[in-house]
Design a protein around this motif. Structure first.
Motif, short mmCIF file in Angstrom:
data_model
loop_
_atom_site.label_atom_id
_atom_site.label_comp_id
_atom_site.label_asym_id
_atom_site.label_seq_id
_atom_site.Cartn_x
_atom_site.Cartn_y
_atom_site.Cartn_z
N SER A 43 2.80 37.22 61.21
CA SER A 43 3.85 36.98 62.22
C SER A 43 4.61 35.70 61.93
O SER A 43 5.82 35.62 62.17
CB SER A 43 3.24 36.93 63.63
OG SER A 43 2.39 35.81 63.77
N LYS A 44 3.92 34.69 61.36
CA LYS A 44 4.61 33.45 61.00
C LYS A 44 5.56 33.69 59.84
O LYS A 44 6.68 33.16 59.82
CB LYS A 44 3.59 32.36 60.62
CG LYS A 44 2.81 31.79 61.80
CD LYS A 44 1.89 30.68 61.33
CE LYS A 44 1.13 30.07 62.50
NZ LYS A 44 0.22 28.99 62.06
N LEU A 45 5.13 34.49 58.87
CA LEU A 45 6.00 34.81 57.75
C LEU A 45 7.22 35.57 58.24
O LEU A 45 8.36 35.28 57.84
CB LEU A 45 5.25 35.65 56.71
CG LEU A 45 6.07 36.13 55.50
CD1 LEU A 45 6.67 34.96 54.74
CD2 LEU A 45 5.20 36.99 54.58
N SER A 46 7.00 36.52 59.14
CA SER A 46 8.12 37.31 59.67
C SER A 46 9.10 36.44 60.43
O SER A 46 10.32 36.55 60.25
CB SER A 46 7.57 38.41 60.59
OG SER A 46 8.62 39.18 61.13
N ARG A 47 8.59 35.53 61.28
CA ARG A 47 9.48 34.66 62.06
C ARG A 47 10.23 33.70 61.15
O ARG A 47 11.39 33.38 61.41
CB ARG A 47 8.68 33.88 63.11
CG ARG A 47 8.06 34.75 64.18
CD ARG A 47 7.71 33.98 65.44
NE ARG A 47 6.93 32.79 65.18
CZ ARG A 47 5.60 32.77 65.08
NH1 ARG A 47 4.92 33.90 65.18
NH2 ARG A 47 4.95 31.65 64.87
N SER A 48 9.57 33.23 60.10
CA SER A 48 10.23 32.30 59.17
C SER A 48 11.33 33.01 58.40
O SER A 48 12.40 32.44 58.15
CB SER A 48 9.21 31.71 58.20
OG SER A 48 8.23 30.95 58.89
N LEU A 49 11.10 34.26 58.02
CA LEU A 49 12.12 35.03 57.31
C LEU A 49 13.30 35.37 58.21
O LEU A 49 14.44 35.48 57.75
CB LEU A 49 11.51 36.31 56.74
CG LEU A 49 10.56 36.14 55.55
CD1 LEU A 49 9.90 37.45 55.19
CD2 LEU A 49 11.30 35.57 54.34
N SER A 50 13.03 35.53 59.51
CA SER A 50 14.11 35.87 60.44
C SER A 50 14.88 34.65 60.93
O SER A 50 15.91 34.78 61.59
CB SER A 50 13.56 36.63 61.64
OG SER A 50 12.73 35.79 62.43
N GLY A 51 14.37 33.45 60.62
CA GLY A 51 15.06 32.22 61.01
C GLY A 51 14.62 31.62 62.32
O GLY A 51 15.17 30.60 62.75
N THR A 52 13.62 32.21 62.98
CA THR A 52 13.15 31.66 64.27
C THR A 52 12.04 30.64 64.07
O THR A 52 11.56 30.05 65.04
CB THR A 52 12.67 32.79 65.19
OG1 THR A 52 11.60 33.50 64.55
CG2 THR A 52 13.81 33.75 65.51
N ARG A 53 11.60 30.44 62.85
CA ARG A 53 10.56 29.46 62.53
C ARG A 53 10.86 28.93 61.14
O ARG A 53 11.33 29.65 60.27
CB ARG A 53 9.18 30.12 62.55
CG ARG A 53 8.02 29.19 62.14
CD ARG A 53 6.72 29.99 62.02
NE ARG A 53 5.62 29.13 61.62
CZ ARG A 53 5.33 28.82 60.36
NH1 ARG A 53 6.07 29.32 59.36
NH2 ARG A 53 4.28 28.03 60.08
N ARG A 54 10.59 27.63 60.92
CA ARG A 54 10.82 27.03 59.61
C ARG A 54 9.53 27.01 58.80
O ARG A 54 8.46 26.75 59.34
CB ARG A 54 11.37 25.62 59.75
CG ARG A 54 12.80 25.56 60.29
CD ARG A 54 13.30 24.14 60.35
NE ARG A 54 12.52 23.33 61.29
CZ ARG A 54 12.57 22.01 61.37
NH1 ARG A 54 13.33 21.33 60.53
NH2 ARG A 54 11.86 21.36 62.27
N PHE A 55 9.65 27.28 57.51
CA PHE A 55 8.50 27.17 56.61
C PHE A 55 8.06 25.72 56.49
O PHE A 55 8.88 24.80 56.59
CB PHE A 55 8.87 27.68 55.21
CG PHE A 55 9.01 29.17 55.09
CD1 PHE A 55 7.88 29.98 55.03
CD2 PHE A 55 10.27 29.75 55.02
CE1 PHE A 55 8.02 31.37 54.90
CE2 PHE A 55 10.41 31.13 54.90
CZ PHE A 55 9.27 31.94 54.85
N THR A 56 6.77 25.52 56.24
CA THR A 56 6.30 24.18 55.88
C THR A 56 6.35 24.05 54.36
O THR A 56 6.41 25.06 53.64
CB THR A 56 4.86 23.93 56.35
OG1 THR A 56 3.97 24.80 55.63
CG2 THR A 56 4.71 24.18 57.85
N VAL A 57 6.30 22.82 53.88
CA VAL A 57 6.30 22.58 52.43
C VAL A 57 5.08 23.25 51.80
O VAL A 57 5.18 23.86 50.73
CB VAL A 57 6.30 21.07 52.13
CG1 VAL A 57 6.11 20.81 50.65
CG2 VAL A 57 7.60 20.43 52.62
N ALA A 58 3.92 23.16 52.46
CA ALA A 58 2.70 23.76 51.90
C ALA A 58 2.81 25.28 51.82
O ALA A 58 2.35 25.89 50.85
CB ALA A 58 1.49 23.37 52.76
#
Length: 315
Positions: A43-58
């Protein structure tokens, strides 16, 4: 400016997400499977790909490792310029100069079998099982992986992220094994399916024992950690749903009596947890106690008395 592993990467234009999307597509696997490879909540990957969450450097470091691309390209710290000679590649196949990411030390070559992140997670699982999470230092994990603590932090910012990744990996392994068991059951009746699921939860093999030992640490952390607590809830929800579905199929087939499938799955899960903890404690003691055979026999007795159609009910 140097970025830390746990820092969120600015991506207002969506360029980082688009590069990650290309990596996922080039991997040839589903988004969920790719999330499993990088030990990340789907779900974090999905939200990050949709722009509602930012990826961390790690997270981007793990994505780069799994996709065999340069982390600097994912971070947007340098252009995808072609370069002579070997270097990290882009999903489109172009070579890039192998300049290190500004986020950490230069990337090490991906391991042939799974890559550095999964090696770190597997060694973390082994060390937690042997010593307990709070006794395991990042330096111990680095030594087990024959790398530096900086390389560990490059993929997982801290101990909390390592425990979460270890728990998630165990969950994914258990879920995959469970799916295989159900698939192998094929035309078998629901009673046979349930017996196989119970065998899967009985800590006989070294891998099963390690997973259960990690679960013990998870139970303790779940009460204190929001992230681990969510994993705990999600895992048990998935497991009880699987068991309840098998019970409902058994009722429809006539092999199980009419029962409340969800409540029966809850009781059976509690019995599994209690017996497994006794088996692990007995194995540590080395004398007497509850054996895996004892556990499995007790679980089958519960199924026989509480579920099987035509069997006498317990008073």
């Amino acid at each position: 400016m140097r970025q830390t592993a746990g820092e969120r990467v600015e991506d207002s234009a969506g360029e980082v997400a688009e590069r990650v999307r290309k990596v996922v597509e080039a991997s040839g696997c589903t988004q969920r499977e790719f999330a499993r490879r990088i030990v990340m909540d789907p779900s974090k990957l999905s939200r990050s790909l949709s722009g509602t969450r930012r990826f961390t450097v790690a997270e981007l470091a793990r994505i780069a490792d799994a996709g065999e691309v340069d982390a600097g390209w994912l971070l947007g710290s340098r252009p995808a310029a072609r370069a002579a000679g070997a270097g990290a590649r882009t999903p489109g196949g172009a070579d890039e100069a192998a300049a290190p990411s500004p986020a950490a030390a230069p990337r090490e070559p991906a391991l042939p079998s799974a890559g550095r992140p999964l090696q770190i997670v597997r060694e973390t699982v082994r060390l937690i099982a042997e010593h307990g999470f709070h006794a395991v230092r990042v330096a111990d994990i680095a030594a087990a992986c024959d790398t530096s603590t900086a390389a560990i932090h490059y993929h997982f910012p801290g101990r909390a992220e390592l425990l979460e990744a270890a728990v998630r990996w165990c969950m994914d392994e258990d879920t995959a094994s469970r799916a295989d068991r159900i698939a192998e059951a094929g035309a078998k009746d629901a009673a046979a399916e349930l017996r196989e699921l119970l065998a899967l939860q009985t800590p006989r093999t070294e891998q099963q024992r390690r997973q259960w030992l990690v679960w013990l640490d998870m139970w303790a952390e779940a009460a204190r950690s929001t992230a681990i607590g969510r994993l705990h809830v999600d895992y048990y929800r998935q497991w009880r749903t699987t068991v309840a579905d098998v019970i409902r199929r058994g009722i429809a087939q006539g092999v199980f009596r009419e029962v409340d499938a969800e409540f029966c799955a809850l009781r059976l899960t509690a019995l599994i947890d209690g017996l497994a903890s006794q088996v692990l404690a007995s194995a540590a003691d080395g004398e007497g106690g509850t054996s895996p055979d004892d556990m499995y026999t007790a679980l089958l007795a519960y199924v026989r008395t509480e579920l099987l159609a035509g069997a006498p009910t317990a008073d």
